[in-house]
Each structure stands twice: as C-alpha cells, then as structure tokens.
Design an enzyme around this catalytic site. Structure first.
Site, PDB file in Angstrom:
ATOM      1  N   CYS A  30       4.705  31.415 -29.673  1.00  7.87           N
ATOM      2  CA  CYS A  30       5.246  32.773 -29.743  1.00  7.87           C
ATOM      3  C   CYS A  30       6.451  32.929 -28.803  1.00  7.87           C
ATOM      4  O   CYS A  30       7.354  32.124 -28.812  1.00  7.87           O
ATOM      5  CB  CYS A  30       4.127  33.773 -29.449  1.00  7.87           C
ATOM      6  SG  CYS A  30       4.445  35.456 -30.002  1.00  7.87           S
ATOM      7  N   HIS A  31       6.469  33.960 -27.945  1.00  5.02           N
ATOM      8  CA  HIS A  31       7.572  34.129 -27.002  1.00  5.02           C
ATOM      9  C   HIS A  31       7.539  33.079 -25.897  1.00  5.02           C
ATOM     10  O   HIS A  31       8.542  32.894 -25.193  1.00  5.02           O
ATOM     11  CB  HIS A  31       7.532  35.526 -26.377  1.00  5.02           C
ATOM     12  CG  HIS A  31       7.856  36.627 -27.337  1.00  5.02           C
ATOM     13  ND1 HIS A  31       6.885  37.312 -28.032  1.00  5.02           N
ATOM     14  CD2 HIS A  31       9.051  37.151 -27.735  1.00  5.02           C
ATOM     15  CE1 HIS A  31       7.457  38.225 -28.805  1.00  5.02           C
ATOM     16  NE2 HIS A  31       8.772  38.149 -28.652  1.00  5.02           N
ATOM     17  N   GLU A  79       9.895  40.272 -34.627  1.00 10.66           N
ATOM     18  CA  GLU A  79      10.378  41.173 -33.574  1.00 10.66           C
ATOM     19  C   GLU A  79      10.726  42.535 -34.156  1.00 10.66           C
ATOM     20  O   GLU A  79      10.422  43.584 -33.576  1.00 10.66           O
ATOM     21  CB  GLU A  79      11.591  40.561 -32.880  1.00 10.66           C
ATOM     22  CG  GLU A  79      11.850  41.097 -31.491  1.00 10.66           C
ATOM     23  CD  GLU A  79      10.864  40.575 -30.459  1.00 10.66           C
ATOM     24  OE1 GLU A  79      10.015  41.376 -30.007  1.00 10.66           O
ATOM     25  OE2 GLU A  79      10.926  39.398 -30.088  1.00 10.66           O
TER      26      GLU A  79
END
Length: 225
Positions: free
Chosen positions: A132-133, A163
């Site tokens: 993910c991030h 996002e």
C-alpha cells in the site's frame, strides 16, 4: 531467519485536521503469516517508540486484527516501543517489510537511516517488501551500484484510483503511483481494493490493505524455498 517490519510515527495529515498512522491490518495480516511459519520479527519506526493507528483501520477489525491488538507483548513491541533505526543491525535480517497507512508518506521517504537499512538488507541478498502506501519507503532504497531498486522492476502500491476513491488525492504530499513511476518502476495496478501482489526477484509489493496476507505468504515462500 528474521524479518524487520517498518512502521510510521506520523499521527496526522500535514495540511488538514485529520488523523492518520499505521493501517493496522497491513501489520497484523502480514505478521500473522510470519507467526504461523515460526518466523521472528522486530519492529522499527523512523523515530522509534510509539506508532499511531489510522482510526479508520480499527473500525472494522477482523479476528486477526483483534488477536494481535489484544496481545500485550505485541502491542508493546509493535505499537508502543518500536526500535529506532540506530538500534537496528541490518545483518540480522533476511527480509524487510514496509507496512502502510497514509502516515508513511510523511516520514518514510525522508528517513536516511531507514533507507540505509533497507539498502543494506537488499545488498546482503535479502528480500525487500512493502504494501500500500508503505511502498514509498522503497523510494530511497538502492542496490549495490547505487541505483534505485525500483528502476525497471514490476511493482504495485496504492493506486491513483484508490487515492481518489479514498477522497485523499488533494491531501497527500504526492501520489504513491506517480512516485513509483518517477523512479522508473513498471507500475502495475489491479482492480481497486482487491488483493494484488507482484514479485520481481527479491522485490515484492502489495497494492492495498487487502493484499497484506498474500504478500506475507509470498515473502515466506521466498524465505523458505
């Protein structure tokens, strides 16, 4: 055989009054795979110490999340008393894993000491993984030639579409997908918020929270083959 798990210290978006932090399941679902395969892990964060939780990630906790959230030893090591980078010896680890949550976007890329640890593990023939991030932690990681480990590699991470669906496009300092492409990565996204994992040699990445468990399985398979 031991894995180093990297977590964020950032508790708030920089430009709005909105809390953030670690997305809990990206830690617990990956870690659960390690536990079931009797693989040990340590936890580090850019500043060491306390790791805040993204509030939204604790609203719909499943049984795996509850199992570890209610484990005092786990909470202390992973959320309360994480190691500082200067307390970490990279040679002790065969893999590193960067968990996500929006908080990572503010402290992972700029941490020179974390970059040194990730690069050292990779250069020592270790596995580098992120979800993910958390993949933004890979942006400063380099190989033995000083080149980005992302260049020309098939990777994934939180997509621009995700996002946008999350309503945070204008609230993050940069877009994860764009940052990977800027490093020369062959970025590949699947359907939003579905399980997507890509492996390119010793570089393994997952797209979103839904991918943490499968990514854990892929990392363990690579470690034990």
């Amino acid at each position: 055989m031991k894995v180093l798990i990297v977590l964020t210290n950032v508790e708030k978006y920089d430009n709005i009054e909105r809390p953030t932090g670690l997305w809990l399941s990206e830690l617990t679902h990956f870690y659960d795979v390690l536990v079931k395969n009797k693989i040990k892990a340590d936890f580090v964060s850019p500043n060491g110490g306390y790791v805040p939780l993204e509030p939204k990630s604790i609203l719909d906790m499943d049984q795996v999340d509850w199992t570890y959230y209610q484990d005092e030893d786990f909470r202390n090591r992973a959320l309360g008393q994480t190691l500082r980078p200067d307390e970490v010896d990279p040679t002790e680890y065969t893999a590193i894993y960067y968990a996500g949550g929006h908080g990572t976007m503010w402290d992972f890329p700029g941490s020179e000491k974390l970059a040194e640890i990730g690069s050292a593990i990779y250069k020592n023939n270790g596995i580098v993984s992120a979800v993910c991030h958390g993949v933004v932690g890979l942006l400063p990681v380099v190989d033995e030639n000083g080149q980005s480990i992302l260049a020309g590699r098939k990777v994934t991470g939180f997509s621009n579409e995700e996002e946008e669906l999350n309503g945070t496009t204008n609230n993050v300092p940069f877009l994860t997908e764009d940052s990977l492409k800027e490093k020369g990565a062959d970025y590949q996204a699947g359907k939003a918020f579905t399980e997507v994992v890509h492996a390119d040699g010793r570089l393994l990445t997952g797209q979103n929270p839904q991918s943490a468990h499968l990514l854990g399985e892929k990392v363990v398979a690579e470690l034990t083959k």
